[in-house]
Scaffold this motif. Structure first.
Motif, PDB file in Angstrom:
ATOM      1  N   LYS A  60      11.836   9.676  -1.442  1.00  0.00           N
ATOM      2  CA  LYS A  60      11.354   8.529  -2.216  1.00  0.00           C
ATOM      3  C   LYS A  60      11.182   8.914  -3.688  1.00  0.00           C
ATOM      4  CE  LYS A  60       7.659   5.080  -2.412  1.00  0.00           C
ATOM      5  NZ  LYS A  60       6.359   4.625  -1.829  1.00  0.00           N
ATOM      6  N   ALA A  61      10.656  10.093  -3.926  1.00  0.00           N
ATOM      7  CA  ALA A  61      10.499  10.561  -5.308  1.00  0.00           C
ATOM      8  C   ALA A  61      11.848  10.615  -6.013  1.00  0.00           C
ATOM      9  CB  ALA A  61       9.826  11.931  -5.327  1.00  0.00           C
ATOM     10  N   TYR A  62      12.868  11.138  -5.328  1.00  0.00           N
ATOM     11  CA  TYR A  62      14.198  11.189  -5.933  1.00  0.00           C
ATOM     12  C   TYR A  62      14.706   9.783  -6.243  1.00  0.00           C
ATOM     13  CZ  TYR A  62      14.300  16.065  -4.272  1.00  0.00           C
ATOM     14  OH  TYR A  62      14.022  17.398  -4.024  1.00  0.00           O
ATOM     15  N   GLY A  63      14.464   8.840  -5.335  1.00  0.00           N
ATOM     16  CA  GLY A  63      14.888   7.465  -5.568  1.00  0.00           C
ATOM     17  C   GLY A  63      14.206   6.843  -6.775  1.00  0.00           C
TER      18      GLY A  63
ATOM     19  N   ARG B 124      26.020   3.140 -10.490  1.00  0.00           N
ATOM     20  CA  ARG B 124      24.656   2.908 -10.946  1.00  0.00           C
ATOM     21  C   ARG B 124      23.868   2.039  -9.966  1.00  0.00           C
ATOM     22  NH1 ARG B 124      23.713   4.247 -16.272  1.00  0.00           N
ATOM     23  NH2 ARG B 124      22.062   2.656 -16.400  1.00  0.00           N
ATOM     24  N   ASN B 125      24.327   2.007  -8.730  1.00  0.00           N
ATOM     25  CA  ASN B 125      23.632   1.222  -7.701  1.00  0.00           C
ATOM     26  C   ASN B 125      22.228   1.788  -7.486  1.00  0.00           C
ATOM     27  OD1 ASN B 125      22.695  -0.050  -5.402  1.00  0.00           O
ATOM     28  ND2 ASN B 125      24.545   0.328  -4.189  1.00  0.00           N
ATOM     29  N   PRO B 126      21.160   0.976  -7.638  1.00  0.00           N
ATOM     30  CA  PRO B 126      19.802   1.501  -7.439  1.00  0.00           C
ATOM     31  C   PRO B 126      19.520   1.923  -6.005  1.00  0.00           C
ATOM     32  CG  PRO B 126      19.754  -0.867  -7.802  1.00  0.00           C
ATOM     33  CD  PRO B 126      21.155  -0.426  -8.096  1.00  0.00           C
ATOM     34  N   ARG B 127      20.338   1.452  -5.052  1.00  0.00           N
ATOM     35  CA  ARG B 127      20.128   1.812  -3.646  1.00  0.00           C
ATOM     36  C   ARG B 127      21.154   2.834  -3.143  1.00  0.00           C
ATOM     37  NH1 ARG B 127      16.535  -1.847  -1.219  1.00  0.00           N
ATOM     38  NH2 ARG B 127      16.336  -3.847  -2.317  1.00  0.00           N
TER      39      ARG B 127
ATOM     40  N   LEU C 261      15.826   5.498 -10.403  1.00  0.00           N
ATOM     41  CA  LEU C 261      15.560   4.218 -11.046  1.00  0.00           C
ATOM     42  C   LEU C 261      15.112   4.424 -12.493  1.00  0.00           C
ATOM     43  CD1 LEU C 261      13.766   2.180  -8.240  1.00  0.00           C
ATOM     44  CD2 LEU C 261      16.102   1.915  -9.068  1.00  0.00           C
ATOM     45  N   ASN C 262      14.280   5.430 -12.718  1.00  0.00           N
ATOM     46  CA  ASN C 262      13.893   5.747 -14.100  1.00  0.00           C
ATOM     47  C   ASN C 262      15.123   6.016 -14.955  1.00  0.00           C
ATOM     48  OD1 ASN C 262      11.128   5.503 -13.669  1.00  0.00           O
ATOM     49  ND2 ASN C 262      10.746   7.704 -13.540  1.00  0.00           N
TER      50      ASN C 262
ATOM     51  N   ASP D 235       5.995   1.190  -4.999  1.00  0.00           N
ATOM     52  CA  ASP D 235       6.821   0.403  -4.071  1.00  0.00           C
ATOM     53  C   ASP D 235       8.288   0.542  -4.469  1.00  0.00           C
ATOM     54  OD1 ASP D 235       8.104  -1.486  -2.511  1.00  0.00           O
ATOM     55  OD2 ASP D 235       6.436  -2.903  -2.590  1.00  0.00           O
ATOM     56  N   LEU D 236       8.982   1.456  -3.823  1.00  0.00           N
ATOM     57  CA  LEU D 236      10.386   1.711  -4.150  1.00  0.00           C
ATOM     58  C   LEU D 236      11.252   0.495  -3.845  1.00  0.00           C
ATOM     59  CD1 LEU D 236      12.736   3.561  -4.971  1.00  0.00           C
ATOM     60  CD2 LEU D 236      12.733   4.462  -2.633  1.00  0.00           C
ATOM     61  N   GLU D 237      11.033  -0.153  -2.697  1.00  0.00           N
ATOM     62  CA  GLU D 237      11.849  -1.300  -2.319  1.00  0.00           C
ATOM     63  C   GLU D 237      11.765  -2.411  -3.364  1.00  0.00           C
ATOM     64  OE1 GLU D 237      13.880  -2.062   0.255  1.00  0.00           O
ATOM     65  OE2 GLU D 237      13.813  -0.031   1.059  1.00  0.00           O
ATOM     66  N   ALA D 238      10.549  -2.690  -3.819  1.00  0.00           N
ATOM     67  CA  ALA D 238      10.382  -3.760  -4.812  1.00  0.00           C
ATOM     68  C   ALA D 238      11.095  -3.415  -6.112  1.00  0.00           C
ATOM     69  CB  ALA D 238       8.893  -4.005  -5.058  1.00  0.00           C
ATOM     70  N   LEU D 239      11.009  -2.161  -6.535  1.00  0.00           N
ATOM     71  CA  LEU D 239      11.665  -1.757  -7.770  1.00  0.00           C
ATOM     72  C   LEU D 239      13.180  -1.792  -7.635  1.00  0.00           C
ATOM     73  CD1 LEU D 239       9.378   1.210  -8.897  1.00  0.00           C
ATOM     74  CD2 LEU D 239       9.609  -1.019 -10.003  1.00  0.00           C
ATOM     75  N   GLN D 240      13.693  -1.430  -6.451  1.00  0.00           N
ATOM     76  CA  GLN D 240      15.135  -1.502  -6.235  1.00  0.00           C
ATOM     77  C   GLN D 240      15.620  -2.945  -6.289  1.00  0.00           C
ATOM     78  OE1 GLN D 240      15.222   0.619  -2.484  1.00  0.00           O
ATOM     79  NE2 GLN D 240      16.082   2.466  -3.447  1.00  0.00           N
TER      80      GLN D 240
END
Length: 550
Positions: A516-519, A165-168, A523-524, A538-543
Motif C-alpha cells: 500500500k505504501a508503494y501504491g 501512468r495508470n494509478p492502479r 500516486l504521489n 484511503d488508497l482506493e479513494a485516491l486511485q
C-alpha cells in the motif's frame, strides 16, 4: 604486526603494483588468508613500501581483526603520513574498537587530504552519524557527501521514457542490496519476499552480495532475481531502467556493498531507503525513508533529507530455523548469573564497558560474556582484553567470545541469563534474536530512536526487559533482573508466543501495508508531489480520484 612476523623465505622479486591488484581481487572473493600470504611475500621484498602495509591493513579491516589492522595502517602512515586511504581505514578500525573521537578526527583529516574521494566522505558521514547524538550533525555530514558525489549525478540524470501512468497498475518493485545472505537484513526481508502478492507487485531483486546458504533460500521466493555483484553502477542503472522498475528500494544505505550511485543516477521514478541504515543519506535522489512512529515520528522530518513515510510497523521478524529454547535461566543450575553482550562490538564504547564494570562490582558473583566481531578467538582477545582491563572489570569474571556461526549464536540463551544492550548505538536484529532465545534485555532510552532501537522495540512489544532512562537506572535494572530468576524464567516461557502474536510476525499484514505504501508513493509521483506520507490513507479513494482526473 611487524615486518618480521610476515617475512617468508626469500622469493623472486615480483611487480608490487601488479601483485597489489591481484590482492584486491582476492579480497573481493573473500580469500583473505591467500591475500595475506601474497602480501607477506611483498613485505619480504620491500618492507618499507607504504602501499603494501596499506593493503595489509585493508585485508585485516575486511576480516574485522582490528589490532592487526591498526598496527599495519599506522606503519603505513609512519612511512607516508598523508595517505588518505590509510587514514580512512584506520578511522574505521578505531571506530570499531570504541576509539570514536580519534576516528572522527582521523576521518576529517582524510577528507581534507582527499576532497574528491567518494568513499572517504561517505565513511565520514557514517562515523560522525554514529558518534554524535545531534541529528542535525548527522544531516550535515550526510549532505556533505551528497552534495559532492550523489547530487551531481542526479542533476545529469536522463529523463524517463514514456511509461504507463495508470494509478492502479501492478507496480514493478526492485530491491537493491548486498545483504540477501547471512545478514540481519535477510531476516527482516524473508517474510516480505514470501508474502508479496503477485497480483499487486512484480518483484525484482538486484543482489550485489556474494551468495551463501541464505541466498539460496531467498532466491526461489523472487520471480526476477538479478545477480549484480559484477555489474558496474552504469550497467546496473541501465538494467533497472530497461526493466521498467517503478519503485526502487535501497536496503543498504552507507554499508558495504551499497549501490547508492545507481540511485543517484535516478534509476526509477520512486526511490526509497529502508532497513539497512537508520541515519539519513543526505542525497536528493532518495525520495522516501520507510519508518514508523517509534523509529522516526513525523516531527523528526527536519533531521532527514528523505521524506519520512510512516508505516504502522516498519519491519517484520523471521527467527532463525535453528533456535533451541532453554526454558530455565542458567543461573539456577550455575549458582551465579551470567550477563551477555550480543551486539556488534563496534557498538561497545569505553563508556559502556565502564557501566558494565559498575554492574559487576555491585554483583560480586555475576559473570559477563562479551561477544565481538572478530571470527578468530585470538584476535577477539587482542581487541577486547585491553579495553576490559582499562574499564576496571574483574578479569576473572569476564569472557570474550569471538563471533559465532548463527546456529551457535542462537544457543547462547543456554549459558546467559540477561542481555545487555549498547548505547548510543543499540541492537536491531540481535535484540529480536535475544528475545527469541527468551533472554530479558536491559536497554537505555534516548531522544532519537536511532540511538535507542532496542528501547523502541521493547516499548512497541510491551515485554522483553527493562528500559532505563539513565545510567544509574540501567545498572539497577541489571541488578534487579539478576535478583529475580522467577521473572527471568517467566520471560523465557512466554517470549516466543508473545513474539509470534506480535505485529512483527504478522507477515501478511506487514507486507500488505508495504505494498500500500508503494501504491501511495506511486500516486504521489503521478501528481508530482509528496502529499501523502502515511499508510493510514484511503488508497482506493485516491486511485479513483486520480482516474477521474486523468
Amino acid at each position: 604486526m611487524s615486518s618480521s612476523s610476515l617475512a617468508p623465505e626469500a622469493a623472486a622479486p615480483v611487480s608490487i603494483p601488479g601483485e597489489l591488484t591481484r590482492v584486491r581481487a582476492m579480497v573481493d572473493r573473500a580469500q583473505f588468508l591467500e591475500a595475506l600470504s601474497a602480501l607477506a611475500q611483498l613485505v619480504a621484498q620491500d618492507a618499507r613500501n607504504a602501499q603494501v602495509w596499506l593493503h595489509i591493513g585493508f585485508v585485516y579491516v575486511r576480516m574485522a581483526i582490528w589490532p592487526q589492522a591498526i598496527d599495519a595502517l599506522q606503519t603505513a602512515l609512519e612511512m607516508e603520513p598523508r595517505m588518505p586511504n590509510a587514514q580512512r581505514l584506520l578511522a574505521l578500525a578505531m571506530f570499531s574498537t570504541g576509539r570514536r573521537q580519534e576516528a572522527v578526527d582521523l576521518i576529517d583529516a582524510a577528507c581534507r587530504h582527499a576532497k574528491n574521494e567518494n568513499s572517504h566522505w561517505m565513511t565520514r558521514a557514517y562515523i560522525h552519524s554514529h558518534t554524535s547524538s545531534d541529528p542535525l550533525k548527522s544531516l550535515e555530514v550526510a549532505r556533505d557527501w551528497g552534495r559532492r558525489f550523489a547530487d551531481p549525478l542526479t542533476r545529469n540524470a536522463k529523463p524517463f521514457p514514456p511509461r504507463d501512468r495508470n494509478p492502479r497498475k501492478k507496480l514493478k518493485v526492485g530491491y537493491v542490496t548486498a545483504d540477501f545472505r547471512q545478514h540481519s537484513v535477510a531476516f527482516f526481508m524473508r517474510p516480505v519476499l514470501e508474502h508479496h502478492n503477485p497480483d499487486n507487485v512484480e518483484i525484482h531483486v538486484y543482489s550485489s552480495g556474494r551468495p551463501d546458504a541464505m541466498t539460496e533460500k531467498l532466491r526461489p521466493l523472487v520471480p526476477h532475481w538479478h545477480d549484480a555483484v559484477d555489474q558496474t553502477d552504469d550497467q546496473l542503472y541501465e538494467q533497472i531502467r530497461a526493466d521498467g522498475i517503478d519503485v526502487l528500494v535501497d536496503l543498504s544505505g552507507f554499508t558495504l556493498g551499497h549501490r547508492l550511485d545507481v540511485f543517484a543516477r535516478r534509476a526509477a521514478p520512486v526511490q526509497v531507503t529502508w532497513l539497512g541504515y537508520m541515519h539519513t543519506l543526505g542525497m536528493k535522489a532518495m525520495d522516501y525513508r520507510l519508518v514508523d512512529a517509534g523509529i522516526a515520528p513525523p516531527g523528526h522530518a527536519p533531521f532527514y533529507s528523505e521524506s519520512l513515510f510512516q508505516l504502522g510497523c516498519m519491519a517484520s521478524y523471521a527467527p532463525p530455523e535453528y533456535s533451541p529454547l532453554c526454558e530455565e535461566p542458567p543461573m539456577l543450575r550455575n549458582g551465579y548469573p551470567t550477563l551477555i553482550s550480543l551486539n556488534n562490538s563496534a557498538k561497545i564504547t569505553d563508556e559502556m564497558l565502564g557501566i558494565w564494570a559498575r554492574i559487576l562490582h555491585q554483583r560480586q558473583d555475576a559473570r559477563l560474556i562479551i561477544m565481538v566481531k572478530e571470527q578468530d578467538p585470538d584476535a577477539a582477545q587482542a581487541h577486547m582484553q585491553p579495553r576490559v582491563e582499562a574499564a576496571g572489570m574483574p578479569l576473572d569474571r569476564v569472557s570474550v567470545l569471538h563471533q559465532q556461526p548463527l546456529d551457535r549464536f542462537m544457543e547462547l540463551g543456554h549459558i546467559a541469563d540477561v542481555a545487555l544492550d549498547t548505547s548510543p548505538v543499540s541492537g536491531g536484529t540481535t535484540t529480536l534474536h535475544a528475545l527469541w532465545m527468551g533472554l530479558s534485555i536491559v536497554a537505555l532510552d534516548a531522544e532519537r530512536a536511532v540511538d535507542a532501537a532496542t528501547a523502541r522495540t521493547l516499548q512497541g512489544l510491551g515485554f522483553g526487559g527493562v528500559i532505563a532512562n539513565d545510567v544509574d537506572g540501567y545498572v539497577q535494572a541489571a541488578l534487579d533482573l539478576m535478583a529475580d530468576p522467577a521473572r527471568l524464567q517467566q520471560q523465557r516461557l512466554a517470549a516466543r508466543a508473545q513474539l509470534e502474536s506480535s505485529i512483527l510476525m504478522d507477515y501478511p499484514a506487514r507486507t500488505q501495508e508495504l505494498e500500500k505504501a508503494y501504491g501511495l508513493m506511486w500516486l504521489n509521483w503521478l501528481r508530482g508531489d509528496q502529499r501523502i506520507l502515511t499508510v493510514d490513507t484511503d488508497l482506493e479513494a485516491l486511485q479513483a480520484q486520480a482516474e477521474a482526473q486523468a
